[in-house]
Each structure stands twice: as C-alpha cells, then as structure tokens.
Design an enzyme around this catalytic site. Structure first.
Site, PDB file in Angstrom:
ATOM      1  N   GLY A  51       0.846  -1.200   0.000  1.00 41.06           N
ATOM      2  CA  GLY A  51       0.000   0.000   0.000  1.00 41.06           C
ATOM      3  C   GLY A  51       0.872   1.237   0.000  1.00 41.06           C
ATOM      4  N   SER A  53       1.528   3.712  -2.283  1.00 43.75           N
ATOM      5  CA  SER A  53       1.416   4.810  -3.253  1.00 43.75           C
ATOM      6  C   SER A  53       0.723   6.068  -2.739  1.00 43.75           C
ATOM      7  CB  SER A  53       0.662   4.300  -4.491  1.00 43.75           C
ATOM      8  OG  SER A  53      -0.562   3.717  -4.094  1.00 43.75           O
ATOM      9  N   TYR A  56      -0.740   6.807   4.308  1.00 44.85           N
ATOM     10  CA  TYR A  56       0.256   6.365   5.278  1.00 44.85           C
ATOM     11  C   TYR A  56       1.349   5.494   4.666  1.00 44.85           C
ATOM     12  CZ  TYR A  56      -1.557   8.389   9.513  1.00 44.85           C
ATOM     13  OH  TYR A  56      -1.895   9.287  10.484  1.00 44.85           O
ATOM     14  N   ALA A 115      -2.347  -6.931  -4.118  1.00 42.82           N
ATOM     15  CA  ALA A 115      -1.517  -7.481  -3.031  1.00 42.82           C
ATOM     16  C   ALA A 115      -2.174  -8.690  -2.370  1.00 42.82           C
ATOM     17  CB  ALA A 115      -1.267  -6.402  -1.977  1.00 42.82           C
ATOM     18  N   ALA A 143      -5.579  -0.315   2.156  1.00 44.24           N
ATOM     19  CA  ALA A 143      -6.965   0.062   2.454  1.00 44.24           C
ATOM     20  C   ALA A 143      -7.755  -0.270   1.201  1.00 44.24           C
ATOM     21  CB  ALA A 143      -7.062   1.546   2.769  1.00 44.24           C
ATOM     22  N   TYR A 228      -6.750   2.591  13.530  1.00 46.12           N
ATOM     23  CA  TYR A 228      -7.256   3.853  14.082  1.00 46.12           C
ATOM     24  C   TYR A 228      -8.218   3.541  15.212  1.00 46.12           C
ATOM     25  CZ  TYR A 228      -9.466   8.440  14.241  1.00 46.12           C
ATOM     26  OH  TYR A 228      -9.936   9.660  14.668  1.00 46.12           O
ATOM     27  N   TYR A 238     -16.852   3.666  13.558  1.00 46.94           N
ATOM     28  CA  TYR A 238     -15.509   3.110  13.404  1.00 46.94           C
ATOM     29  C   TYR A 238     -15.263   1.959  14.380  1.00 46.94           C
ATOM     30  CZ  TYR A 238     -10.882   2.830  11.568  1.00 46.94           C
ATOM     31  OH  TYR A 238      -9.769   2.358  10.925  1.00 46.94           O
ATOM     32  N   THR A 279      -7.348  11.020   3.602  1.00 46.63           N
ATOM     33  CA  THR A 279      -6.905  10.157   2.507  1.00 46.63           C
ATOM     34  C   THR A 279      -8.162   9.713   1.751  1.00 46.63           C
ATOM     35  OG1 THR A 279      -7.117   8.055   3.709  1.00 46.63           O
ATOM     36  CG2 THR A 279      -4.994   9.171   3.881  1.00 46.63           C
TER      37      THR A 279
HETATM   38  P1  NAD Z   1      -5.039   5.120   1.176  1.00 47.49           P
HETATM   39  O1  NAD Z   1      -6.327   4.943   0.472  1.00 47.49           O
HETATM   40  O2  NAD Z   1      -4.359   6.447   1.054  1.00 47.49           O
HETATM   41  O3  NAD Z   1      -3.962   4.021   0.694  1.00 47.49           O
HETATM   42  C1  NAD Z   1      -4.289   2.723   0.385  1.00 47.49           C
HETATM   43  C2  NAD Z   1      -3.117   2.042  -0.316  1.00 47.49           C
HETATM   44  O4  NAD Z   1      -3.453   0.667  -0.519  1.00 47.49           O
HETATM   45  C3  NAD Z   1      -2.769   2.615  -1.686  1.00 47.49           C
HETATM   46  O5  NAD Z   1      -1.370   2.583  -1.861  1.00 47.49           O
HETATM   47  C4  NAD Z   1      -3.416   1.613  -2.648  1.00 47.49           C
HETATM   48  O6  NAD Z   1      -2.816   1.568  -3.927  1.00 47.49           O
HETATM   49  C5  NAD Z   1      -3.196   0.340  -1.888  1.00 47.49           C
HETATM   50  N1  NAD Z   1      -4.097  -0.750  -2.244  1.00 47.49           N
HETATM   51  C6  NAD Z   1      -5.446  -0.800  -2.104  1.00 47.49           C
HETATM   52  N2  NAD Z   1      -5.901  -2.013  -2.512  1.00 47.49           N
HETATM   53  C7  NAD Z   1      -4.816  -2.732  -2.901  1.00 47.49           C
HETATM   54  C8  NAD Z   1      -4.618  -4.027  -3.427  1.00 47.49           C
HETATM   55  N3  NAD Z   1      -5.640  -4.876  -3.599  1.00 47.49           N
HETATM   56  N4  NAD Z   1      -3.374  -4.409  -3.735  1.00 47.49           N
HETATM   57  C9  NAD Z   1      -2.304  -3.568  -3.572  1.00 47.49           C
HETATM   58  N5  NAD Z   1      -2.432  -2.328  -3.059  1.00 47.49           N
HETATM   59  C10 NAD Z   1      -3.670  -1.919  -2.732  1.00 47.49           C
HETATM   60  O7  NAD Z   1      -5.297   4.724   2.689  1.00 47.49           O
HETATM   61  P2  NAD Z   1      -4.733   5.206   4.107  1.00 47.49           P
HETATM   62  O8  NAD Z   1      -5.755   6.076   4.728  1.00 47.49           O
HETATM   63  O9  NAD Z   1      -3.314   5.642   4.021  1.00 47.49           O
HETATM   64  O10 NAD Z   1      -4.833   3.818   4.886  1.00 47.49           O
HETATM   65  C11 NAD Z   1      -3.740   2.943   5.041  1.00 47.49           C
HETATM   66  C12 NAD Z   1      -3.886   2.234   6.385  1.00 47.49           C
HETATM   67  O11 NAD Z   1      -3.812   3.215   7.424  1.00 47.49           O
HETATM   68  C13 NAD Z   1      -5.239   1.521   6.551  1.00 47.49           C
HETATM   69  O12 NAD Z   1      -5.023   0.331   7.258  1.00 47.49           O
HETATM   70  C14 NAD Z   1      -6.032   2.505   7.422  1.00 47.49           C
HETATM   71  O13 NAD Z   1      -7.033   1.876   8.176  1.00 47.49           O
HETATM   72  C15 NAD Z   1      -4.915   3.034   8.303  1.00 47.49           C
HETATM   73  N6  NAD Z   1      -5.211   4.310   8.980  1.00 47.49           N
HETATM   74  C16 NAD Z   1      -5.677   5.375   8.265  1.00 47.49           C
HETATM   75  C17 NAD Z   1      -5.990   6.548   8.948  1.00 47.49           C
HETATM   76  C18 NAD Z   1      -6.546   7.764   8.210  1.00 47.49           C
HETATM   77  O14 NAD Z   1      -7.044   8.678   8.890  1.00 47.49           O
HETATM   78  N7  NAD Z   1      -6.450   7.811   6.908  1.00 47.49           N
HETATM   79  C19 NAD Z   1      -5.796   6.654  10.320  1.00 47.49           C
HETATM   80  C20 NAD Z   1      -5.268   5.564  11.019  1.00 47.49           C
HETATM   81  C21 NAD Z   1      -4.983   4.384  10.323  1.00 47.49           C
END
Ligand code: NAD
Length: 398
Positions: A51, A53, A56, A115, A143, A228, A238, A279
């Site tokens: 993940g 790109s 996080y 993935a 995600a 989170y 959530y 995000t």
């Molecule tokens: P995001 O949507 O910005 O990033 C998701 C990433 O997953 C991208 O790089 C996407 O290309 C990749 N992806 C999605 N499906 C895929 C697949 N099938 N194969 C390969 N890659 C795949 O999301 P984010 O908000 O950065 O979330 C990432 C993690 O952080 C999650 O577990 C989320 O729960 C956690 N998180 C997010 C927050 C928030 O506020 N955004 C807070 C705490 C925790």
C-alpha cells in the site's frame, strides 16, 4: 508526449483525475520534511511497503528511504493513464518517488497489482530474492473495499456499517458541504464477517508466513500494520462498527505474529494506531470528514497537527529505526494518536462537535480547509502551480 490541462473531477469522496505535477510537488514536500533532521549517516536497510502509493504507506516509504536511506520495494494497486483519463494519484506519486529515489541513489522498485493475490506475493518474493534481499521492515498499509481470497477464490466486500442497533450520526455531505444526519444501518453477521475478511489480519498473516518461510525477513525484522481508534463520537461508525471489528482482528493477528517473529528471528509485529488524516480511504467514512475538519483546526492552533509524513517520521524515529524497539501500550499497540487523543484537544473538538452547524462550518472555513487537503491528495490546489498549463500525463509508474 501527451500533454493536457488537467482539472479536478470530484464526486463526493472520489476524484477521478489527478495532476502529475501537483502529485510530484506533494511527494517532494514530504521528502523535504523527511530529510530535515535525518541522521548524518543514514543506516540504510530494506523496506517493503504494502500500500505504498498514497496516504500512510507512501509517507512510510518516504520516511524509510529519505530519512533512513532504506532501499524499498513498494506494492500498490493504481490505475495507469489511458486515452480518456489521467492515471490515479498513487500512480503519479509513485513515479515521482522513483525519480527522486534514483537521483538519491536509493534502490527502489514498485509492483502494481493486487496485493491479496498469490501472483503478487510470488512476484515480491522473486524480486526480493533477485534484488533487495531479506527485509528489515514491513509496513502493511492496505486500504481496500474488497479482497479475493487467493486460496478459495471467494471475493469479499467490506461495508461501513455499525454493529448492533442502528445509529444516526452527524456527517458532512461531501457533495455540497452541508451537515446532514447519516443513518448507520446495523450490519448482518455475514457483512461483519466479510469486512473482517477484507480488512482483518488474514492477509497480513499470509504475507508474514510466506516471507518467513522464504527466509526473506532479516533477523530482528519489524512488521507494522496501521489502525485507528478515534474518539467516542466516531465509535458507532468506526471502533464499534464493521471496520472496527476488522481492526480488532488485525490486532489479534499482530499479537500472535509478534510472538512468532520474536521466537523465529528476534523480530516484532505491532499495530500502530495512527492519527486521522485525509486520505481517499478516510474521506469515505461517514462522520469522519466532519470530525477531521474540526480536529485539524484545534490541533493547528495548538501547534500539534501532524500529517502522514510527520506521523511516519515519528514512527521510524521512535519505534522502527535501527537500534530502536517499538514501545507500546498495554495491548501491544504503538500509539501515534497521542496528540490527537490528548484530553484537552478532545475536549475542544467535542465542544465544537456538539454545536457545529452549517453556519459555524462556513464561518470558520474548517470544511474548506478539509476540501483543500482532499484536493491536494490528487495534486490539485498545490501552491505555486499553474493549472492552466498543459502537463505530461503519460508517465511510467517507475
Ligand atoms: P489510502 O487509500 O491512502 O492508501 C491505500 C493504499 O493501498 C494505496 O497505496 C493503494 O494503492 C493500496 N491498495 C489498495 N488495494 C490494494 C490491493 N488490492 N493491492 C495492492 N495495493 C492496494 O489509505 P490510508 O488512509 O493511508 O490507509 C492505510 C492504512 O492506514 C489503513 O489500514 C487505514 O485503516 C490506516 N489508517 C488510516 C488513517 C486515516 O485517517 N487515513 C488513520 C489511522 C490508520
């Protein structure tokens, strides 16, 4: 060459275009932030980010590479450019990351694909064997709304519903910026199970098992997966909702993997509870954009606001960098949400939450700032860019 003027095409929490130069500037800004205060002699190491790109995952990759000098293999699922559409933001982010990594002499490779599939995991193990070698740090930051189980071929869809009784929560309608009640339906047992199958720990376990079996986790390797918790007002959607059930499953998985990694290679596996940031994934969760709009202003006024790169830097500096060990709460979780959850911050946010209406949102400009963060994710509204100028949209991923 395929140059065009790129404009945002936004519908609710989706933007179907991305601006390559805007994305590159945002990546550059994160790189600059990561480099500031970096160790004089970065220790290096090898990083795998699932993940990688956006959000996080991208920030973690940038912190590992440009602050600690790590070689990285990224995995993402991004859309290439076509005749009719620009590529997705994550595609352009990854291109920009590779340009800068090459300039800095940092090994970097990215695989674009699912993935969750067996093929992608095999490609990763092949690439690690042929190039980077056993990894020191695995960041799990996927995600996704769906997952196909590679063993059974069954596809699961996640849902954003509450568990138990229906619940009405205040939310922003992202299409018009107005506050509206959002009715959370209770999930059926099957929907809960499906969401756990998508965002729970099963896929992380599969990755760790495979990398261990292939001797591709270096001695002492650290594995971290993101989650989170957030404040009580968001719990119906959530923590006490379907996504919360999936994250609880991820936590249980991490603690059993932690024990295994300790024994096998002296390594660790932890969930890191991160701060809420804008995000693509978080914008889709009801009530969360409204909460973030209020939170960010409060944290900025106190000088404690952090974006993904500041969180990723803190994660590496304090918990993951060579010579550091993750420090955790009683449940074995790394807590990067401490500043968000500080009682005085939450008291102020809850004060606003209880009286927020359309007038207050307009008066404070809080939602406008949220929207700006959202557009920045896709390379729009980046200061200093001339958006009337055509830009090259056909860029390679790497
Ligand atoms: P995001 O949507 O910005 O990033 C998701 C990433 O997953 C991208 O790089 C996407 O290309 C990749 N992806 C999605 N499906 C895929 C697949 N099938 N194969 C390969 N890659 C795949 O999301 P984010 O908000 O950065 O979330 C990432 C993690 O952080 C999650 O577990 C989320 O729960 C956690 N998180 C997010 C927050 C928030 O506020 N955004 C807070 C705490 C925790």
């Amino acid at each position: 060459m395929s140059e065009q003027i790129v404009t945002p095409r936004i519908r609710g929490f989706v933007c179907t275009t991305a601006h390559p130069e805007g994305c590159a500037r945002m990546v550059d800004w994160q790189i600059e932030t990561a480099r500031a205060g970096a160790p004089a002699e970065p220790p290096g190491g090898r990083l795998l980010v699932l993940g990688s790109s956006t959000g996080y995952g991208l920030a973690s990759r940038i912190a590992g590479a440009f602050r600690y000098g790590m070689g990285s293999l990224g995995v993402c699922y991004e859309r290439p450019p076509t005749d009719r559409r620009t590529a997705s933001a994550g595609w352009y982010n990854t291109h920009a990351f590779h340009v800068r990594a090459r300039e800095a002499g940092l090994p970097a490779e990215t695989l674009n694909g699912d993935a969750f599939s067996r093929e992608l995991l095999e490609q990763v193990t092949d690439r690690l064997r042929a190039g980077l070698g056993p990894i020191d740090t695995l960041v799990y930051s996927l995600a996704s709304p769906r997952r196909t189980d590679p063993e059974t071929g069954e596809t699961y869809q996640s849902v954003l519903k509450t568990v138990g009784d229906p619940y009405r929560i205040q939310s922003i309608n992202l299409a018009n910026g107005l506050i509206e009640p959002y009715d959370l339906e209770p999930a059926s047992p099957a929907e809960i199970a499906d969401t756990v199958a998508v965002m729970g720990g099963a896929d992380l376990r599969r990755w760790v098992d495979a990398l261990l079996a292939a001797d591709l986790l270096a001695p002492g390797a650290r594995v971290v997966a993101y989650s989170y918790l957030g404040p009580e007002v968001t719990w119906p959607v959530y923590r006490h909702g379907t996504i919360g059930r999936a994250k609880a499953d991820l936590e249980v998985t991490c603690s059993s993997l932690d024990a295994r990694l300790r024994e096998a290679i002296g390594g660790s596996c932890n969930v890191s509870i991160n701060k809420s940031i804008v995000t693509q994934a978080s914008a889709a969760i009801p009530a969360v954009p409204l909460y973030m709009s209020l939170l960010f202003d409060v944290m900025k006024a106190r000088g404690t606001h952090e974006g993904p790169i500041e969180q990723a830097i803190r994660l590496f500096d304090t918990h993951l960098a060579p010579g550091r060990s993750p420090s955790t709460d009683a449940e074995g979780r790394i807590r990067l949400d401490d500043l968000e959850m500080a009682p005085e911050v939450q008291a102020e946010v809850m004060h606003l939450w209880n009286r927020v209406d359309d007038a207050l949102l307009a008066e404070t400009g809080a939602f406008e700032r949220f929207q700006r963060y959202f557009r920045e994710l896709f390379g729009f509204d980046v200061p200093g860019l001339d958006y009337d100028r055509p830009v090259e949209v056909e860029l390679p991923l790497t």
